[in-house]
Scaffold this active site. Structure first.
Site, mmCIF file in Angstrom:
data_model
loop_
_atom_site.group_PDB
_atom_site.id
_atom_site.type_symbol
_atom_site.label_atom_id
_atom_site.label_comp_id
_atom_site.label_asym_id
_atom_site.label_seq_id
_atom_site.Cartn_x
_atom_site.Cartn_y
_atom_site.Cartn_z
ATOM 1 N N CYS A 115 35.547 -31.451 -5.621
ATOM 2 C CA CYS A 115 36.201 -32.697 -5.243
ATOM 3 C C CYS A 115 35.633 -33.777 -6.153
ATOM 4 C CB CYS A 115 35.918 -33.037 -3.786
ATOM 5 S SG CYS A 115 36.381 -34.742 -3.403
ATOM 6 N N LYS A 119 14.213 4.049 -2.573
ATOM 7 C CA LYS A 119 14.853 3.706 -3.844
ATOM 8 C C LYS A 119 14.932 2.187 -3.917
ATOM 9 C CE LYS A 119 18.702 5.162 -6.774
ATOM 10 N NZ LYS A 119 19.333 3.912 -7.187
ATOM 11 N N TYR A 136 -7.120 -22.252 -4.983
ATOM 12 C CA TYR A 136 -7.802 -23.307 -5.712
ATOM 13 C C TYR A 136 -8.960 -22.740 -6.552
ATOM 14 C CZ TYR A 136 -10.499 -27.508 -6.617
ATOM 15 O OH TYR A 136 -11.195 -28.506 -7.233
ATOM 16 N N CYS A 166 40.917 -32.014 -1.212
ATOM 17 C CA CYS A 166 39.641 -31.993 -0.499
ATOM 18 C C CYS A 166 39.883 -32.076 1.009
ATOM 19 C CB CYS A 166 38.770 -33.167 -0.955
ATOM 20 S SG CYS A 166 37.232 -33.291 -0.029
ATOM 21 N N ASP A 193 15.731 -1.424 -5.302
ATOM 22 C CA ASP A 193 16.923 -1.900 -5.994
ATOM 23 C C ASP A 193 16.566 -3.082 -6.884
ATOM 24 O OD1 ASP A 193 19.521 -1.783 -6.665
ATOM 25 O OD2 ASP A 193 20.291 -2.760 -4.863
ATOM 26 N N GLU A 229 10.744 9.142 -1.325
ATOM 27 C CA GLU A 229 10.360 7.765 -1.664
ATOM 28 C C GLU A 229 11.537 6.845 -1.379
ATOM 29 O OE1 GLU A 229 9.132 7.639 -5.805
ATOM 30 O OE2 GLU A 229 8.251 9.630 -5.560
ATOM 31 N N CYS A 233 38.413 -35.682 2.168
ATOM 32 C CA CYS A 233 38.900 -36.998 1.731
ATOM 33 C C CYS A 233 40.298 -36.927 1.148
ATOM 34 C CB CYS A 233 37.938 -37.608 0.707
ATOM 35 S SG CYS A 233 37.996 -36.794 -0.890
ATOM 36 N N LYS A 250 22.007 7.705 -0.980
ATOM 37 C CA LYS A 250 22.351 6.285 -0.852
ATOM 38 C C LYS A 250 22.571 5.911 0.610
ATOM 39 C CE LYS A 250 22.733 4.869 -5.180
ATOM 40 N NZ LYS A 250 23.514 3.952 -5.935
ATOM 41 N N CYS A 259 33.915 -39.577 -0.977
ATOM 42 C CA CYS A 259 34.069 -38.367 -0.167
ATOM 43 C C CYS A 259 32.851 -38.226 0.747
ATOM 44 C CB CYS A 259 34.192 -37.168 -1.104
ATOM 45 S SG CYS A 259 34.425 -35.609 -0.262
ATOM 46 N N TYR A 292 6.825 4.389 -9.624
ATOM 47 C CA TYR A 292 7.158 5.647 -8.956
ATOM 48 C C TYR A 292 7.021 6.907 -9.806
ATOM 49 C CZ TYR A 292 11.561 4.455 -11.206
ATOM 50 O OH TYR A 292 12.498 4.089 -12.120
HETATM 51 P P1 AMP Z 1 20.940 4.973 -10.719
HETATM 52 O O1 AMP Z 1 20.704 3.655 -11.431
HETATM 53 O O2 AMP Z 1 21.795 4.836 -9.506
HETATM 54 O O3 AMP Z 1 21.326 6.076 -11.651
HETATM 55 O O4 AMP Z 1 19.528 5.389 -10.100
HETATM 56 C C1 AMP Z 1 18.458 5.688 -10.932
HETATM 57 C C2 AMP Z 1 17.486 4.555 -10.904
HETATM 58 O O5 AMP Z 1 16.910 4.402 -9.623
HETATM 59 C C3 AMP Z 1 16.330 4.808 -11.791
HETATM 60 O O6 AMP Z 1 16.602 4.418 -13.107
HETATM 61 C C4 AMP Z 1 15.274 3.914 -11.194
HETATM 62 O O7 AMP Z 1 15.276 2.684 -11.886
HETATM 63 C C5 AMP Z 1 15.726 3.641 -9.782
HETATM 64 N N1 AMP Z 1 14.735 3.976 -8.769
HETATM 65 C C6 AMP Z 1 14.369 3.158 -7.759
HETATM 66 N N2 AMP Z 1 13.434 3.699 -6.993
HETATM 67 C C7 AMP Z 1 13.135 4.909 -7.510
HETATM 68 C C8 AMP Z 1 12.225 5.944 -7.155
HETATM 69 N N3 AMP Z 1 11.431 5.853 -6.075
HETATM 70 N N4 AMP Z 1 12.204 7.041 -7.935
HETATM 71 C C9 AMP Z 1 13.003 7.160 -9.017
HETATM 72 N N5 AMP Z 1 13.888 6.219 -9.398
HETATM 73 C C10 AMP Z 1 13.974 5.091 -8.656
HETATM 74 ZN ZN ZN Z 2 36.411 -35.067 -1.122
#
Ligand code: AMP
Ligand code: ZN
Length: 664
Positions: free
Chosen positions: A420, A112, A32, A402, A114, A110, A405, A308, A426, A221
């Protein structure tokens, strides 16, 4: 203190609070109070455009529309990463590294993240631009959208180099992702499939105000640039953190591949505790000179490798495919599995999404299937173990009717889902709609819950939401678990809902795509349900923010006679089907086609009140002066540049009192 100082101080304060909240996770003021300060800054900036700043914290709310994103060439190329999947792969990589490098090699481990990769350019401590990876050589300029992400610092702290690029990943943490999906489901939209695609889709939204609403985060990163005075990757991470970037704390230094493997093992087990999705570990050579020596292949650095994670996977037997019918009639096939442990929970069901998915994987009852838990919380079937398929197995026939119904299902062109169409007959659709009608943001009927609704429908006491208003205490007392007192409360709660304002009733009707905000817009514009009912698609799309899909859905709703009858019944029971007379009394068309700019500080009314008065009287409020502006309502402290512009364009300045006279 003069105005400029005041503005600068507020910006600093707000930047610090954003940092405390979104980077450190340690807010020191309430939401707030934060909003109050932000509003204060907004007012000052509007009154003094001469102190405008592209990187003011007020820019976080977005509102900039980008029709086409400009292509930008990366000053430093954005590489991809080579992948590894086993200890052997990692040892091979280490061997290749050691062939080039004499002596000791330290690694940084580090996570990775996603999401979607992003490159941010900072100059003199402020964000200059944000560009997507694209093909690595060039990407799209998405600066306006990135600015709305609270963990991206707009001003840096401490001792930063004059110019550099910093790379990171835009992610959508699970919690925010699920909240977004709950809201989508509520208005009958299909939920998003996974956080990663939703995050990368967000970067290319045209309206940055939409991006601002999404709880995205930016995790950094890597710093690149010239003369940065940084000698190792780890030092880079620490510096970035000190300048105000969000750099996750998991990163560690490792002196051997054995230590790297320990890190991998630890996070393989613990990654599900993180608030966002990760799909592996990135191992980097720490020393930047060594990195230079190693250099790059055509697509990836030789000094780094991704490991991975194996998606957690189990196999189990598919016992049965059942089909669920949602409130909107959408059919979802569900795999009922022999219960099995996966990533710390017992899995009994998996989503099959739709008919295409079943066909593509050729999933059959009796199959042994591989189940995986990815970014989605509901596990999914990724493949069938064909070697285990019984000889007697038959291909799956998707249902054509369905399951609730018996009505023949339809599938619209371009849509993956079957529906449906038996809207009014239904049972799960009927129950779902009434449950939506009574829900908190809709009619908020106290004393009535979702299960009781299902029971009332089952007992044939109600068949649509208008029937609620015919219920008597005598009818509901015989229901399971219904005592005299609760029956009383239920009837009272229903009666009380007759006072719920029109905009919420409109939302409660459950018209597809008409969520809370759309309902408000429509109620305000059309004022009565009768006006809305008569509106054509062409009328509807002229209303602010109403698109063709919503317009068609509204018209369809009223084209169904049964719906009209139900609405008429609601009217007879006294439910609010127009905006109240008080609201109406305050609304006129006196200012139709007039565009106002409000600037400065006022004595008798607040800026917000002024804006509301303009809108209630049919006028429009705009943020900036142009030749289309009809009047400027000028308060104290109106900015000099606004004044000059108004004079140049010959736009009349009026006081708050003149304005109030205008609307009587
Ligand atoms: P890929 O898309 O499988 O080729 O993986 C490369 C991508 O991993 C990079 O373009 C980054 O966007 C991503 N990524 C995520 N975490 C990290 C990290 N700690 N260091 C470097 N790349 C990273
Ligand atoms: Zn239905």
């Amino acid at each position: 203190m003069d105005i400029q100082q005041q503005i600068l101080q507020l910006r600093d304060e707000l930047n610090q609070h954003n940092y405390n909240y979104y980077v450190l996770d340690q807010p020191t003021i309430s939401d707030y109070d934060f909003d109050l300060k932000l509003k204060e800054l907004q007012a000052l900036e509007e009154a003094h455009p001469e102190f405008a700043d592209e990187n003011s914290p007020t820019k976080r709310v977005g509102g900039e529309i980008t029709k086409n994103f400009n292509t930008v060439v990366h000053e430093h190329r954005m590489y991809s990463l080579d992948n590894s999947y086993s200890k052997e792969d990692l040892l091979d990589w280490e061997t290749r590294v050691k062939k080039v490098i004499d002596g000791n090699v330290q690694f940084v481990c580090e996570l990775k993240y996603d999401g979607a990769s992003i490159s941010l350019t900072y100059e003199n401590g402020t964000l200059l631009k944000a560009v997507t990876r694209g093909d690595g050589v060039q990407g799209d300029d998405v600066t306006a959208n990135i600015k709305t992400i609270r963990s991206v610092p707009l001003r840096l702290k401490g001792d930063y180099p004059p110019k550099f690029d910093i790379r990171g990943e835009i992610v959508l943490p699970f919690e925010g992702f699920h909240k977004m999906n709950e809201e989508r489901i509520e208005i009958g939209e299909e939920p998003y499939r996974n956080p990663r695609n939703t995050a990368s889709g967000s970067l290319k939204l045209q309206d940055s105000a939409e991006v601002a609403k999404r709880p995205l985060e930016c995790l950094l990163y890597n710093i690149t640039g010239n003369n940065l005075n940084i000698s190792t990757q780890f030092e880079g991470l620490e510096k970035a953190r000190a300048w105000g970037f969000k750099v996750p704390g998991a990163a560690v230094l490792a002196n051997s591949i054995e230590e790297v493997l320990e890190f991998i093992e630890y996070w393989n087990d613990h990654r599900h505790e993180l608030p966002y999705e990760t799909d592996g570990v990135v191992v980097k050579v720490n020393d930047l000179h060594q990195q230079d020596e190693l250099g790059y292949t055509a697509k990836a650095p030789r000094w780094a490798i991704a490991y991975k994670f194996k998606a957690e996977q189990v196999s189990t037997r598919l016992n049965e495919i059942t089909y669920q019918v949602g409130r909107t009639g959408a059919i979802t096939p569900v795999a009922n599995l022999e219960p099995v442990e996966l990533a710390g929970t017992t899995v009994k069901r998996a989503s099959l999404h739709n008919a295409d998915q079943i066909e593509k994987l050729d999933i059959r009852v009796g199959d042994i299937v591989f189940v995986e838990k990815g970014g989605e919380i509901i596990p999914k079937i990724i493949a069938v173990d064909l070697s285990m398929r019984p000889d007697t197995s038959q291909p799956t026939q998707y249902i054509s009717n369905c399951p609730e119904c018996g009505t023949e299902l339809v599938r619209n062109e371009g849509e993956a889902q079957h529906y449906c169409p038996n809207y009014n007959g239904c049972q799960p659709q009927i129950v779902g709609r009434i449950q939506h009608f009574i829900s908190r943001k809709a009619m908020d009927i106290e004393g009535l819950g979702g299960e009781t609704v299902a029971l009332l429908v089952k007992e044939n006491l109600i068949n649509n939401y208008s029937d609620l208003y015919t219920l008597t205490k005598e009818q509901v007392i015989p229901l399971e678990r219904m005592a005299e007192k609760s029956a009383d409360n239920l009837i009272k709660g229903i009666a009380a809902s007759k006072d719920i304002p029109f905009e919420r009733v409109l939302y409660a009707l459950g018209i597809r795509y008409v969520g809370e905000t759309v309902a408000k817009k429509l109620a305000k514009h059309y004022k009565t349900i009768d006006n809305l009912r008569q509106a054509t698609v062409l009328d509807l799309v002229t209303v602010d923010e109403i698109g063709i899909r919503i317009a068609e859905s509204v018209v369809d709703f009223f084209a169904t006679e049964k719906n009209v009858i139900i609405v008429e019944r609601l009217r007879n029971f006294g439910v609010q089907l127009e905006i109240s007379s008080e609201q109406l009394a305050n609304q006129t068309n006196k200012l139709e086609h007039k565009i106002f700019v409000v600037s400065g500080v006022f004595e008798s009314v607040s800026r917000d009140e002024l804006k509301k008065l303009i809108e209630n009287n049919g006028g429009k409020v705009s943020g900036s002066i142009s030749s289309k502006t009809s009047y400027i309502i000028a308060g104290d402290n109106m900015g000099p540049s606004k004044k000059t512009k108004a004079e140049q364009l010959n736009i009349p300045l009026i006081s708050e009192y003149q304005f109030l006279e205008m609307i009587g």
